[in-house]
Write an enzyme that holds these catalytic residues in place. Sequence first.
Site, PDB file in Angstrom:
ATOM      1  N   HIS A   1      -1.622   3.534   4.689  1.00  0.00           N
ATOM      2  CA  HIS A   1      -2.547   4.340   3.840  1.00  0.00           C
ATOM      3  C   HIS A   1      -2.801   5.640   4.422  1.00  0.00           C
ATOM      4  O   HIS A   1      -3.036   5.761   5.769  1.00  0.00           O
ATOM      5  CB  HIS A   1      -3.916   3.286   3.807  1.00  0.00           C
ATOM      6  CG  HIS A   1      -4.801   3.845   2.810  1.00  0.00           C
ATOM      7  ND1 HIS A   1      -5.628   5.022   2.830  1.00  0.00           N
ATOM      8  CD2 HIS A   1      -5.285   3.133   1.643  1.00  0.00           C
ATOM      9  CE1 HIS A   1      -6.283   5.061   1.790  1.00  0.00           C
ATOM     10  NE2 HIS A   1      -6.170   4.082   1.116  1.00  0.00           N
TER      11      HIS A   1
ATOM     12  N   ASP B   1       1.565  -0.154  -4.974  1.00  0.00           N
ATOM     13  CA  ASP B   1       0.564   0.086  -5.663  1.00  0.00           C
ATOM     14  C   ASP B   1       0.029   1.679  -6.297  1.00  0.00           C
ATOM     15  O   ASP B   1       0.081   1.463  -7.601  1.00  0.00           O
ATOM     16  CB  ASP B   1      -0.943  -0.396  -4.801  1.00  0.00           C
ATOM     17  CG  ASP B   1      -1.018   0.497  -3.698  1.00  0.00           C
ATOM     18  OD1 ASP B   1      -0.246   1.294  -3.296  1.00  0.00           O
ATOM     19  OD2 ASP B   1      -2.137   0.273  -3.193  1.00  0.00           O
ATOM     20  N   HIS B   2       0.655   2.315  -5.696  1.00  0.00           N
ATOM     21  CA  HIS B   2       0.422   3.868  -6.276  1.00  0.00           C
ATOM     22  C   HIS B   2       1.087   4.933  -5.367  1.00  0.00           C
ATOM     23  O   HIS B   2       1.821   4.481  -4.252  1.00  0.00           O
ATOM     24  CB  HIS B   2      -1.004   4.393  -6.406  1.00  0.00           C
ATOM     25  CG  HIS B   2      -1.905   4.088  -5.162  1.00  0.00           C
ATOM     26  ND1 HIS B   2      -1.863   4.822  -4.144  1.00  0.00           N
ATOM     27  CD2 HIS B   2      -2.623   3.001  -4.953  1.00  0.00           C
ATOM     28  CE1 HIS B   2      -2.633   4.340  -3.193  1.00  0.00           C
ATOM     29  NE2 HIS B   2      -3.139   3.081  -3.433  1.00  0.00           N
TER      30      HIS B   2
ATOM     31  N   GLU C   1       0.819  -1.175   0.053  1.00  0.00           N
ATOM     32  CA  GLU C   1       0.055   0.022  -0.028  1.00  0.00           C
ATOM     33  C   GLU C   1       0.883   1.357   0.001  1.00  0.00           C
ATOM     34  O   GLU C   1       1.819   1.369   0.797  1.00  0.00           O
ATOM     35  CB  GLU C   1      -1.089  -0.037   1.257  1.00  0.00           C
ATOM     36  CG  GLU C   1      -1.824   1.335   1.299  1.00  0.00           C
ATOM     37  CD  GLU C   1      -2.724   1.549   0.003  1.00  0.00           C
ATOM     38  OE1 GLU C   1      -3.291   0.369  -0.334  1.00  0.00           O
ATOM     39  OE2 GLU C   1      -2.795   2.511  -0.482  1.00  0.00           O
TER      40      GLU C   1
ATOM     41  N   THR D   1      -5.547   1.480  -5.788  1.00  0.00           N
ATOM     42  CA  THR D   1      -5.214   0.099  -5.442  1.00  0.00           C
ATOM     43  C   THR D   1      -5.735  -0.993  -6.373  1.00  0.00           C
ATOM     44  O   THR D   1      -5.088  -1.635  -7.030  1.00  0.00           O
ATOM     45  CB  THR D   1      -5.696  -0.436  -3.974  1.00  0.00           C
ATOM     46  OG1 THR D   1      -5.347   0.556  -3.020  1.00  0.00           O
ATOM     47  CG2 THR D   1      -5.123  -1.853  -3.777  1.00  0.00           C
TER      48      THR D   1
HETATM   49  C1  GP9 Z   1      -8.904  -0.575   0.448  1.00  0.00           C
HETATM   50  C2  GP9 Z   1      -7.608  -0.656   0.155  1.00  0.00           C
HETATM   51  C3  GP9 Z   1      -7.320   0.913  -0.306  1.00  0.00           C
HETATM   52  O1  GP9 Z   1      -9.363  -2.130   0.589  1.00  0.00           O
HETATM   53  O2  GP9 Z   1      -7.202  -1.409  -0.976  1.00  0.00           O
HETATM   54  O3  GP9 Z   1      -7.481   1.312  -1.407  1.00  0.00           O
HETATM   55  P1  GP9 Z   1      -6.892   2.542  -1.897  1.00  0.00           P
HETATM   56  O4  GP9 Z   1      -7.642   3.894  -1.259  1.00  0.00           O
HETATM   57  O5  GP9 Z   1      -5.514   2.495  -1.697  1.00  0.00           O
HETATM   58  O6  GP9 Z   1      -7.443   2.754  -3.323  1.00  0.00           O
HETATM   59 MN    MN Z   2      -3.878   1.677  -2.168  1.00  0.00          MN
END
Ligand code: GP9
Ligand code: MN
Length: 649
Positions: free
Chosen positions: A419, A478-479, A259, A303
């Site tokens: 996150h 992921d980003h 994340e 994500t």
């Molecule tokens: C939520 C998690 C976060 O289940 O994968 O998502 P994001 O906000 O990073 O897209």
């Molecule tokens: Mn994410």
Amino acid sequence: MSSTVVNIKNFLNKPFNLFFLIIIVFWIKTYAAYQIEFSLGVEGGLQEFLLFINPISSAVFFFAFALLFKGRGRFIGYLAILFILSFVLYANVMYYRFFSDFVTMPVLMQTQNFGQLGGSTLALVKPYDLFYFLDFIVLAVLVITKILKPQEKVRRKTVTAVFSAAVLLFGANLALAELDRPQLLTRTFDRNYLVKYLGINNFTIYDVIQSSRSASQRVLADNDDITEVKNYRDAAYVEPNENYFGAAKGMNVIYISMESLQNFIIDYKLNGEEVTPFLNSLTRDQNTLYFNNLFQQTAQGKTSDAEFMVENSMFPLPKGSVYTTKAINTYQGLPAILKNNEFKFTATLHGNYKTFWNRENMYKALGYDMFYDATYYNMTEENTINYGLKDKAFFKESIPYLKDMPQPFYTKMIALTNHFPYPIDEKDQTIAPAATGDKTVDRYFQTARYFDEALKQFFDDLKTSGLYDNTMVVMYGDHYGISENRQPAMEKVLGKEITPFEQQQLQRVPLLIHVPGEKIKGGTNPTYGGQVDVRPTVLRLLGIDTKEYIEFGTDLLASERRQIVPFRNGDYITPEFSSIDGKLYKNPTGERVFNEKSAEEDSAFVKQQLRLSDKVLYGDLLRFYQPEGFDPIDPSTLDYTQQERYNTP
Ligand code: GP9
Ligand code: MN
């Protein structure tokens, strides 16, 4: 009553005075939001002027509807319109504060995500936000206290004239905008532009029209449309690298979505201390491939876009998440491909609930055997924070599930603790926060450290569980975690100015592929790639031929591959150049270059890739394509509710 109050009352009770006053206040409010909330990159007098005038046409247009009513009905009309327009504005403000982007129809459709944002949403609210509804409240008070008297009917002709004026104003606005930026409406890469030139309301209307058009694209698509895509695929094919092809054949595969993990954190030292010591050690491990020029290519789906790319090797959509808007499509995704290649079991594991990003439906479309969502974990107060399960509990509780799976298995594990806005309990903090003064950025280092420890613990547990020696682990960021809006803090972190060029360089995310048992030669691989390139790389490590599948990425280990990384907005990067908003910069200095021969061809290639990928998704074209030796999995046969679980939602 003093005479001023009487004067004001008289003034407000003249129908057109009230009409224009509402418009002017709404106009000022919108313009203030542009200045305070959005970074639209306004350059030069014409753009400044367009930004200033662009709220008018739509405001006149919408409020004119109230003129169709008389008496108190008119006020109800004003209030309803004002509320809707203010709500749209505020929703965009909130969305922008986190995503640096505007709300689109597909994003609105995934309402369950907004509900679950919980802690994050609250962190985005500011005390002065009441201001966005102040005009509505004042108008409501004036109506309720009957200070405003029922209004006379307005003549049809006059109403028509007002509507026509609105349309003319829009025409003038658009003409001026086209002068500055030709093809504004046909080139839909960048929402910032549309808002800057045409305003937030016109953008919303435009978006609604675009969304319905995309729905009709599916209906109109047919068999022949896939041919162009296949031709592209065949032309872009690169031969596998013999040193790696099949190196992980027969092994289990575990993807780990890290994340918000950006590559700058690798080997970064905060007060002399490594933030992610375990990941850092992996980058130097002889059984691990570390790609240090791998870029995130996500759009609004965050994500889920990253998940989509690493399993489908297609680009995410220019707006909305594929997961939420295209889960009804046909796919030939990684889980189904592996099931067709002797894999016994496929599952995603994630400590959030199945509705988020519409995951349950999408995983069925991708053919996953199982989705262990939050209901399969021990979601106690102590174990959870922000969006869901803490990473350490997540990895720990996942081990028994992994051990039970028939092998070889494929699983994707999605981490969560690092996150936005990076909250972390005191007892979980093992490194001091940074000291940029931006609390969100400061905590990022602590949650990243927490993830790093969770990952180390997971590797240890894989060893004790006996899975380690027969499992390939693919870890990808992921980003971005630190958005463009936090540049001042990031400048302190990096000790340099963050120009648009540097901002693009920051889109690197780590990709690490761990193959145990000296089967590969590990180390840092500097090839330029993106998340779309992960799947072909993984498939070939497993010894699976990729020729038959529709893919937009190329194997990162192939020696002949073309190194060019498209971003979703049409920007791109190559080892030599960074293209940002049509401007070309030389790597690594970031100096502007002009008339570069390769640029035109590179840019055309990027556009072609994005266009074809969109074509596949909007037209649902994979329903017309059957790769040889590929048996599709019927989503309706899948059920993720049959296993033992800790708790029910
Ligand atoms: C939520 C998690 C976060 O289940 O994968 O998502 P994001 O906000 O990073 O897209
Ligand atoms: Mn994410």
